[in-house]
Design a protein around this motif. Structure first.
Motif, mmCIF file in Angstrom:
data_model
loop_
_atom_site.group_PDB
_atom_site.id
_atom_site.type_symbol
_atom_site.label_atom_id
_atom_site.label_comp_id
_atom_site.label_asym_id
_atom_site.label_seq_id
_atom_site.Cartn_x
_atom_site.Cartn_y
_atom_site.Cartn_z
ATOM 1 N N SER A 193 0.823 -1.208 0.000
ATOM 2 C CA SER A 193 0.000 0.000 0.000
ATOM 3 C C SER A 193 0.859 1.260 0.000
ATOM 4 C CB SER A 193 -0.921 -0.015 1.229
ATOM 5 O OG SER A 193 -1.692 1.162 1.290
ATOM 6 N N GLU A 200 -2.288 4.865 -6.623
ATOM 7 C CA GLU A 200 -3.698 4.990 -6.239
ATOM 8 C C GLU A 200 -4.187 6.422 -6.368
ATOM 9 O OE1 GLU A 200 -5.543 2.391 -3.221
ATOM 10 O OE2 GLU A 200 -3.492 2.104 -2.490
ATOM 11 N N SER A 208 -10.729 1.640 -9.269
ATOM 12 C CA SER A 208 -10.392 1.477 -7.854
ATOM 13 C C SER A 208 -9.499 0.258 -7.685
ATOM 14 C CB SER A 208 -11.660 1.320 -6.998
ATOM 15 O OG SER A 208 -12.380 0.158 -7.376
ATOM 16 N N LEU A 209 -8.685 0.295 -6.632
ATOM 17 C CA LEU A 209 -7.757 -0.798 -6.353
ATOM 18 C C LEU A 209 -8.116 -1.439 -5.020
ATOM 19 C CD1 LEU A 209 -5.137 -2.290 -7.245
ATOM 20 C CD2 LEU A 209 -3.884 -0.660 -5.811
#
Length: 419
Positions: A193, A200, A208-209
């Motif tokens: 992340s 992102e 969207s991820l």
């Protein structure tokens, strides 16, 4: 659009049966743009079912129900739905004919209790169940749809794919949904992340991820949702999926929503790379995962589970001095197991595992979760130690994923959508 799932059965509430249907339904409905807002499990009681249906319809226009459609007295879903919709029964002759043919093909006598499965609520549309005895039911009243299916997973899968999904696409104005998925191994979700923050931030609103972690594996799913003529050019998702791969090039194991073990198996089959395993702490789990691919027998002659030190020495040729000096849980032992089993089976590739899966047996130097994995070919070998977390089952799962990752490193495998 949102929907809710209601699962019926005391066996679900007491943990006797694990609900796998909801996970499957979430995946299938999500693929056509329907998200699950809530999942409710209720007992085999009219009051519980009636209350659950009413509450769900107060929030959403689509309810999917599973369970309670068998021929026994505790299967009360049909009766309860007749009460909810204030209607009687009708006999579906097509269902009755299907039941008669099914029982005849199995050489079984059809009882009156089985015939009753052809009696359906008058207000429902029959969803023909070609793989079972209980048909599904589709209720469409005042713009709200309730779908009732039996609880047997195989029948839920059949009805969902063959009957329910097509009807939902006609009934509701659903968005266009596309997904692209890749699999990573050996990097924590939090680290991925952080590495993907800028990626992102660059995503347009219709993309969207999602992070889907499981046993030192994280699947990254890029989704594109478009309603009607919403902004978003065709091909956007592929452009950004390429950028996603470029952002974490060293972490991608394979492309697609696929079990990495199946990906590896297919690669070994395609490239005619024979393999075997010598497993201690994983008890054959690595081999079990790799042998699921059809055609695997062409490259997999067999393997060894060697827990006892005597077996490691007698069957794999591990020098007892290695175990005496370094211990069974050691780099030297793992490498000896890998080379020994490769010679024993005469294969190209060998994977060996040795460690402490727990819950007991750990020491300060080698605690529970401490594992060595070795991978060997005629051209080289690789051995690494890991400190894995979780209970025994989780450590075994994590070890198997780490082993897959090591094989890819040693073989320098490409990252393809299909091996």
């Amino acid at each position: 659009m949102q929907a809710e799932i209601i699962t019926i059965g005391d066996e679900l509430l007491i943990g006797q049966t694990i609900d796998t249907n909801s996970a499957y339904l979430g995946q299938q409905l999500g693929s056509i743009g329907i998200s699950i807002a809530r999942k409710t499990a209720v007992s085999d009681k009219e009051s519980a079912i009636l209350s659950a249906v009413a509450e769900s319809f107060s929030r959403v226009d689509l309810v999917i129900m599973t369970g309670g459609l068998g021929p026994t007295k505790d299967d009360i879903t049909k009766k309860t739905l007749c009460q909810y919709y204030q209607c009687g029964y009708r006999r579906d002759e097509a269902v009755l004919a299907h039941l008669e043919a099914l029982f005849a093909s199995r050489g079984r006598l059809m009882l009156e209790t089985n015939q009753v499965q052809a009696d359906l609520p008058a207000l429902c549309e029959t969803l023909h169940n070609a793989v079972g005895t209980a048909p599904g039911m589709w209720f469409d009243q005042a713009g709200k749809v309730l779908v009732s299916m039996p609880g047997v997973p195989g029948e839920v899968y059949h009805l969902t794919e063959e009957r329910v999904i097509p009807k939902l696409k006609v009934k509701f104005p659903l968005p266009t949904v596309e997904h692209r998925t890749l699999v990573t191994l050996q990097k924590a979700e939090s680290l991925l992340s952080r590495q993907l923050e800028s990626f992102e931030a660059s995503l347009p609103p219709h993309l969207s991820l999602a992070y889907l972690p499981s046993f030192n594996m994280v699947k990254l799913r890029l989704s594109q949702v478009q309603q009607g003529d919403a902004v978003g050019s065709e091909g956007d998702i592929d452009l950004y999926f390429d950028r996603l791969q470029q952002a974490i090039p060293e972490d991608v194991f394979c492309l697609g929503d696929i079990d990495p073990a199946l990906y590896l198996s297919n690669y070994l089959i395609k490239n005619q790379i024979s393999f075997t395993t010598a497993e201690s702490c994983t008890g054959g789990w690595v081999a079990h995962r790799l042998m699921q691919a059809p055609g695997i027998s062409a490259v997999y002659p067999g393997s060894m589970v060697a827990y006892a030190n005597e077996i490691k020495s007698a069957e794999l040729g591990v020098d007892p001095e290695i175990i005496a000096t370094h211990g069974a849980v050691s780099e030297a032992c793992a490498l000896a197991m890998a080379s020994g089993v490769r010679r024993k089976f005469g294969v190209d590739l060998a994977i060996a595992t040795t460690g402490v899966a727990g819950p007991g047996g750990g020491t300060k130097e080698k605690p529970v979760g401490f594992v060595y994995i070795a991978v060997a070919t005629q051209n080289g070998e690789l051995c690494k130690s890991f400190r894995l977390i979780g209970n025994r089952e989780q450590i075994i799962q994590r070890t198997s994923n780490a082993a897959l990752w090591m094989v890819k490193q040693l073989l320098k495998m490409p990252t393809d959508s299909a091996a």
